[in-house]
Design an enzyme around this catalytic site. Sequence first.
Site, short mmCIF file in Angstrom:
data_model
loop_
_atom_site.label_atom_id
_atom_site.label_comp_id
_atom_site.label_asym_id
_atom_site.label_seq_id
_atom_site.Cartn_x
_atom_site.Cartn_y
_atom_site.Cartn_z
N LYS A 3 0.83 -1.20 0.00
CA LYS A 3 0.00 0.00 0.00
C LYS A 3 0.87 1.26 0.00
O LYS A 3 0.49 2.27 -0.59
CB LYS A 3 -0.96 -0.01 1.19
CG LYS A 3 -0.29 0.09 2.55
CD LYS A 3 -1.31 0.10 3.68
CE LYS A 3 -0.62 0.00 5.03
NZ LYS A 3 0.41 1.02 5.31
N ARG A 78 -7.31 2.61 11.15
CA ARG A 78 -7.13 1.16 11.33
C ARG A 78 -8.11 0.60 12.36
O ARG A 78 -8.10 -0.60 12.59
CB ARG A 78 -5.70 0.89 11.82
CG ARG A 78 -4.72 0.54 10.70
CD ARG A 78 -3.36 0.33 11.35
NE ARG A 78 -2.46 -0.49 10.60
CZ ARG A 78 -1.49 -0.04 9.81
NH1 ARG A 78 -1.35 1.24 9.60
NH2 ARG A 78 -0.66 -0.88 9.24
N ARG A 117 10.39 -9.19 2.13
CA ARG A 117 10.63 -7.74 2.13
C ARG A 117 11.83 -7.38 3.01
O ARG A 117 11.92 -7.79 4.15
CB ARG A 117 9.38 -7.03 2.64
CG ARG A 117 9.54 -5.52 2.75
CD ARG A 117 8.22 -4.84 2.76
NE ARG A 117 7.64 -4.75 4.10
CZ ARG A 117 6.58 -3.99 4.38
NH1 ARG A 117 6.00 -3.29 3.43
NH2 ARG A 117 6.10 -3.94 5.60
N ARG A 150 12.37 -6.01 8.59
CA ARG A 150 11.70 -5.18 9.59
C ARG A 150 11.21 -6.09 10.70
O ARG A 150 10.70 -7.16 10.43
CB ARG A 150 10.49 -4.49 8.93
CG ARG A 150 10.57 -2.98 8.95
CD ARG A 150 9.56 -2.38 8.03
NE ARG A 150 8.19 -2.50 8.55
CZ ARG A 150 7.14 -1.92 7.96
NH1 ARG A 150 7.30 -1.21 6.86
NH2 ARG A 150 5.93 -2.06 8.46
N ARG A 161 -0.28 -9.53 13.44
CA ARG A 161 -0.83 -8.33 12.79
C ARG A 161 -2.10 -8.68 12.02
O ARG A 161 -3.06 -7.91 12.00
CB ARG A 161 0.21 -7.73 11.82
CG ARG A 161 1.35 -7.02 12.52
CD ARG A 161 2.48 -6.70 11.58
NE ARG A 161 2.19 -5.64 10.64
CZ ARG A 161 2.99 -5.31 9.62
NH1 ARG A 161 4.11 -5.97 9.42
NH2 ARG A 161 2.67 -4.32 8.81
P1 AMP Z 1 2.44 0.44 8.36
O1 AMP Z 1 3.74 0.95 7.86
O2 AMP Z 1 1.26 1.24 7.88
O3 AMP Z 1 2.27 -1.02 8.13
O4 AMP Z 1 2.45 0.63 9.96
C1 AMP Z 1 3.41 -0.01 10.75
C2 AMP Z 1 2.95 -0.12 12.21
O5 AMP Z 1 2.72 1.19 12.75
C3 AMP Z 1 1.61 -0.84 12.42
O6 AMP Z 1 1.75 -2.24 12.45
C4 AMP Z 1 1.17 -0.27 13.77
O7 AMP Z 1 1.91 -0.83 14.84
C5 AMP Z 1 1.60 1.20 13.64
N1 AMP Z 1 0.52 2.00 13.03
C6 AMP Z 1 0.53 2.63 11.81
N2 AMP Z 1 -0.62 3.26 11.57
C7 AMP Z 1 -1.41 3.02 12.65
C8 AMP Z 1 -2.75 3.36 13.02
N3 AMP Z 1 -3.53 4.07 12.18
N4 AMP Z 1 -3.22 2.95 14.22
C9 AMP Z 1 -2.46 2.22 15.06
N5 AMP Z 1 -1.20 1.84 14.79
C10 AMP Z 1 -0.67 2.23 13.60
#
Ligand code: AMP
Length: 204
Positions: A3, A78, A117, A150, A161
């Site tokens: 995404k 989320r 990744r 990561r 997740r």
């Molecule tokens: P992402 O890069 O979007 O996959 O985000 C990585 C991590 O950041 C997620 O697995 C969450 O731990 C945290 N995170 C990112 N966006 C949110 C959100 N909107 N609400 C809660 N945690 C978030």
Amino acid sequence: MGKGTQAKLLAEEFGVPHISTGDMLRAAVAAGTELGKKARAIMDSGQLVPDEIMIGIVREVLASPRARNGFILDGFPRTLAQAKALSAIFDELKSGDYKVVNFEVDDEEIIRRLSNRLVCEKDGKIYNVEIDGVSKGGPCPSCGGRLVQREDDKEETVRKRLKIYHSSTEPVLEYYKDGGLVLNLDGTSSIDVVNREIKMMVEE
Ligand code: AMP
């Protein structure tokens, strides 16, 4: 196709900022801020950062001048509470129309992809073992930094997740469905195909 990749591309094409909550949190972790200290363990373990924190961050960035002419919001909302708060923020800011893009990918496919990744420790660029021919511990093709996995892409963490995704994030789709705002896309299609489909929807 992640995404983030798609969001970045669209932001460039539309000339609007790419606002990624995950990137903002990772930047806070790297900078060692109070937020970063709080978020690190939560992110590494694959959980969600609490709603109050996330809503505060998003409210601030959406109210800033850089978001005035539109934006691509990546990774937010989320949870249902975040979705409701976002509606209130849009009302407050008198934001215009918006669309929701949902990438559909099987759980097993997600696990397979994330296990391939790698991220550069130095410049943060993302690579795929299968597509880019890079390897874990190897040099970043762009800056020579070390490529690592990561913490939250490790299989056990990805499974966690996904569980949280199904219980907390999937209900968000219902919230937007009534307004006919959701574009469901096959997340396994190529970057180009997905990009074209999103642009067609936005131009409708
Ligand atoms: P992402 O890069 O979007 O996959 O985000 C990585 C991590 O950041 C997620 O697995 C969450 O731990 C945290 N995170 C990112 N966006 C949110 C959100 N909107 N609400 C809660 N945690 C978030």
